[in-house]
Design a protein around this motif. Structure first.
Motif, mmCIF file in Angstrom:
data_model
loop_
_atom_site.group_PDB
_atom_site.id
_atom_site.type_symbol
_atom_site.label_atom_id
_atom_site.label_comp_id
_atom_site.label_asym_id
_atom_site.label_seq_id
_atom_site.Cartn_x
_atom_site.Cartn_y
_atom_site.Cartn_z
ATOM 1 N N GLN A 1 40.917 46.244 52.689
ATOM 2 C CA GLN A 1 42.183 47.235 53.250
ATOM 3 C C GLN A 1 41.460 48.754 52.358
ATOM 4 O OE1 GLN A 1 45.809 44.345 52.235
ATOM 5 N NE2 GLN A 1 45.849 46.561 51.741
ATOM 6 N N TRP B 1 46.172 51.160 49.604
ATOM 7 C CA TRP B 1 46.357 50.201 48.223
ATOM 8 C C TRP B 1 47.170 50.759 48.014
ATOM 9 C CZ3 TRP B 1 45.867 44.741 47.656
ATOM 10 C CH2 TRP B 1 44.591 44.328 48.124
ATOM 11 N N ASN B 2 48.841 49.830 47.257
ATOM 12 C CA ASN B 2 49.920 50.087 46.611
ATOM 13 C C ASN B 2 48.871 49.831 45.264
ATOM 14 O OD1 ASN B 2 51.365 49.819 44.483
ATOM 15 N ND2 ASN B 2 53.215 50.085 46.550
ATOM 16 N N PHE C 1 49.935 49.264 42.454
ATOM 17 C CA PHE C 1 50.332 47.416 41.640
ATOM 18 C C PHE C 1 50.139 46.587 42.189
ATOM 19 C CE2 PHE C 1 52.957 51.403 40.349
ATOM 20 C CZ PHE C 1 52.772 51.736 39.036
ATOM 21 N N GLU C 2 49.549 46.363 43.844
ATOM 22 C CA GLU C 2 49.277 45.312 44.416
ATOM 23 C C GLU C 2 47.667 44.741 44.607
ATOM 24 O OE1 GLU C 2 50.359 45.940 48.089
ATOM 25 O OE2 GLU C 2 52.505 45.173 47.889
ATOM 26 N N LEU C 3 47.015 46.415 44.287
ATOM 27 C CA LEU C 3 45.529 45.760 43.638
ATOM 28 C C LEU C 3 45.296 45.827 42.450
ATOM 29 C CD1 LEU C 3 42.671 46.066 45.023
ATOM 30 C CD2 LEU C 3 42.808 49.353 43.908
ATOM 31 N N ARG C 4 45.770 46.261 41.624
ATOM 32 C CA ARG C 4 45.219 46.080 40.112
ATOM 33 C C ARG C 4 45.150 44.349 39.481
ATOM 34 N NH1 ARG C 4 50.447 48.483 37.116
ATOM 35 N NH2 ARG C 4 48.766 50.207 36.958
ATOM 36 N N PRO C 5 45.819 43.353 39.693
ATOM 37 C CA PRO C 5 46.380 42.093 39.692
ATOM 38 C C PRO C 5 45.149 41.180 40.444
ATOM 39 C CG PRO C 5 47.884 42.039 41.355
ATOM 40 C CD PRO C 5 47.059 43.731 40.480
ATOM 41 N N ARG C 6 44.796 41.931 41.683
ATOM 42 C CA ARG C 6 42.727 41.213 42.570
ATOM 43 C C ARG C 6 41.559 42.481 41.527
ATOM 44 N NH1 ARG C 6 47.230 41.733 45.656
ATOM 45 N NH2 ARG C 6 47.287 40.445 47.317
ATOM 46 N N HIS D 1 45.106 37.593 35.033
ATOM 47 C CA HIS D 1 45.789 38.093 36.616
ATOM 48 C C HIS D 1 44.710 36.832 37.205
ATOM 49 C CE1 HIS D 1 48.603 40.948 36.451
ATOM 50 N NE2 HIS D 1 47.578 41.683 35.937
#
Length: 258
Positions: A80, A83-84, A86-91, A173
């Motif tokens: 991608q 990214w938001n 907060f959505e990237l952080r757990p990945r 995560h």
């Protein structure tokens, strides 16, 4: 696959950079870098201070934002472009000097690992851990073999024990990749040996490992899966790294790729 040697359309990517330039404090930290890292591959980045290693990591984690200086610009993380955070952080699991401040807090290992869900240095009163977060924290403690340290204050631990807590925090995560910036700093020989075994175990579990270190061979040499070592002589500049490459070069800096 197209005729473009840097095309990655048919290869799942963790990182796909093309002509990426990053300014920090008005200076070029990264200059027209092109880099591709497939999912599942382990990469060690070696270089002196000021060569751009940490800036590269911060660009991957979207803490640094590049200039679009070329029509042939590309920057994607896990496929991608946008990214938001907060959505990237757990990945992406991050273990960096920026987070050693967690080790100075008067918190237990369990609490320190839980902070990984919130990107904070401690569990502030407005942060509430769910039962799922608590379960994942227990699994992270087990994965790093530090369940016996769960209630101990991180500030009272040895450097090696505290580093395991930070790695568990990065893995809480179950991220697609673990990114470590100089994880062996301040560790004694025994702790460094234990760190190598931990990283090999993580690599063999299927998590991509990106390691910034002055000693890449000892850390990554026995890791499972495909691995590469990127050696930076001076400035990370104009890196050309197609997926199938066995060697890379720089316009202005000497480098080798093994």
């Amino acid at each position: 696959m197209t005729g473009d040697p840097y095309s990655t359309d048919e290869v799942p990517s963790l990182v796909d950079f093309r002509n990426v330039t990053v300014l920090r404090n008005g200076n070029k930290a990264l200059d027209s870098i092109t880099l591709f890292i497939p999912l599942g591959q382990h990469v060690a980045i070696l270089g002196p201070n000021g060569s751009g290693k940490s800036s590269l990591i911060k660009t991957i984690t979207r803490e640094c934002h590049p200039l679009e200086t070329s029509d042939d610009f590309r920057l994607t993380v896990l496929g991608q472009r946008r990214w938001n955070i907060f959505e990237l952080r757990p990945r992406l699991g991050i273990v960096s000097p920026d987070w050693t401040k967690v080790c100075d807090r008067d918190v237990s290992a369990r609490e320190a690992i839980l902070t990984g869900f919130f990107g904070s240095a401690e569990l502030w009163p407005n942060l509430r851990a769910t039962s799922d977060m608590e379960d994942k924290t227990e699994r992270a403690l087990e994965r790093l073999e530090i369940t016996h340290l769960a209630e101990r204050r991180v500030s009272e631990m040895s450097s090696g024990e505290a580093r395991r807590v930070l790695i568990a925090r990065g893995l809480v995560h179950d991220p697609r990749a673990l990114i470590l910036d100089e994880p062996a700093t301040s560790l004694d020989l025994r702790a460094r040996r234990e760190l190598r075994e931990i990283l090999r175990k993580i690599a063999r579990s299927g998590t991509s490992v990106i390691l910034v270190t002055h000693d890449p061979v000892r850390h990554a040499g026995r890791a499972g899966g495909e691995k590469r070592i990127l050696s930076l002589a001076r400035r990370l500049n104009a890196l050309r790294c197609p997926p199938s490459a066995l060697r890379i070069s720089f316009r202005k800096s000497a480098a080798s790729f093994y």
